[in-house]
Design a protein around this motif. Structure first.
Motif, short mmCIF file in Angstrom:
data_model
loop_
_atom_site.label_atom_id
_atom_site.label_comp_id
_atom_site.label_asym_id
_atom_site.label_seq_id
_atom_site.Cartn_x
_atom_site.Cartn_y
_atom_site.Cartn_z
N VAL A 64 0.81 -1.23 0.00
CA VAL A 64 0.00 0.00 0.00
C VAL A 64 0.84 1.27 0.00
N LYS A 65 2.14 1.15 0.09
CA LYS A 65 3.01 2.32 0.10
C LYS A 65 2.79 3.17 -1.14
N GLY A 66 2.67 4.47 -0.92
CA GLY A 66 2.45 5.38 -2.03
C GLY A 66 1.00 5.53 -2.43
N ARG A 67 0.13 4.68 -1.90
CA ARG A 67 -1.31 4.77 -2.23
C ARG A 67 -2.16 5.10 -1.01
N PHE A 68 -1.76 4.59 0.15
CA PHE A 68 -2.53 4.79 1.38
C PHE A 68 -1.77 5.73 2.31
N THR A 69 -2.53 6.52 3.08
CA THR A 69 -1.95 7.41 4.07
C THR A 69 -2.72 7.29 5.38
N ILE A 70 -2.01 7.02 6.46
CA ILE A 70 -2.63 6.97 7.78
C ILE A 70 -2.37 8.30 8.48
N SER A 71 -3.37 8.77 9.21
CA SER A 71 -3.23 10.00 9.97
C SER A 71 -4.13 9.92 11.19
N ARG A 72 -3.98 10.88 12.08
CA ARG A 72 -4.82 10.89 13.27
C ARG A 72 -5.07 12.31 13.73
#
Length: 127
Positions: A64-72
């Motif tokens: 998923v690198k480069g396509r998904f982003t996790i944040s909070r």
């Protein structure tokens, strides 16, 4: 103790985007590292992404690198997973999880580290 509720899943065409949310209850949410995992039918649960309790450190599965982003957003007790350029192989139930203990220095990818889990939200990507 942390309770987790995911939302934002759905049906999307390949190449599309979705943003998942995980709302947490519990006064100490801001001190827990958080993770996203997924499980497809007939497959083992797999790590997707994780984020440190302050949000300064993230970790991703290679797929998923480069396509998904996790944040909070600790003020909202919520962790997000922005998913772009979705592929049919991303189809799964996505689960939010909280690290077993607060103030962890290391962001873990193994599911055994996470003791608190949501019920999951279904993501289906059509080709």
């Amino acid at each position: 103790q942390v309770q987790l509720v995911e939302s934002g899943g759905g049906l999307v065409q390949a190449g599309g985007s979705l943003r998942l949310s995980c709302a947490a209850s519990g006064r100490t949410f801001s001190t827990y590292n958080m993770g996203w995992f997924r499980q497809a039918p007939g497959k083992e649960r797999e790590f997707v992404a994780a984020i440190s309790w302050r949000g300064g450190s993230t970790r991703y599965a290679d797929s998923v690198k480069g396509r998904f982003t996790i944040s909070r957003d600790n003020a909202k007790n919520t962790v997000y997973l922005q998913m772009n350029n979705l592929k049919p192989e991303d189809t799964a139930v996505y689960l939010c999880a909280a690290d077993r203990g607060p103030d962890s220095i290391i962001v873990y990818s193994r599911s055994q580290r996470y003791d608190y889990w949501g019920q999951g939200t279904q993501v289906t990507v059509s080709s």
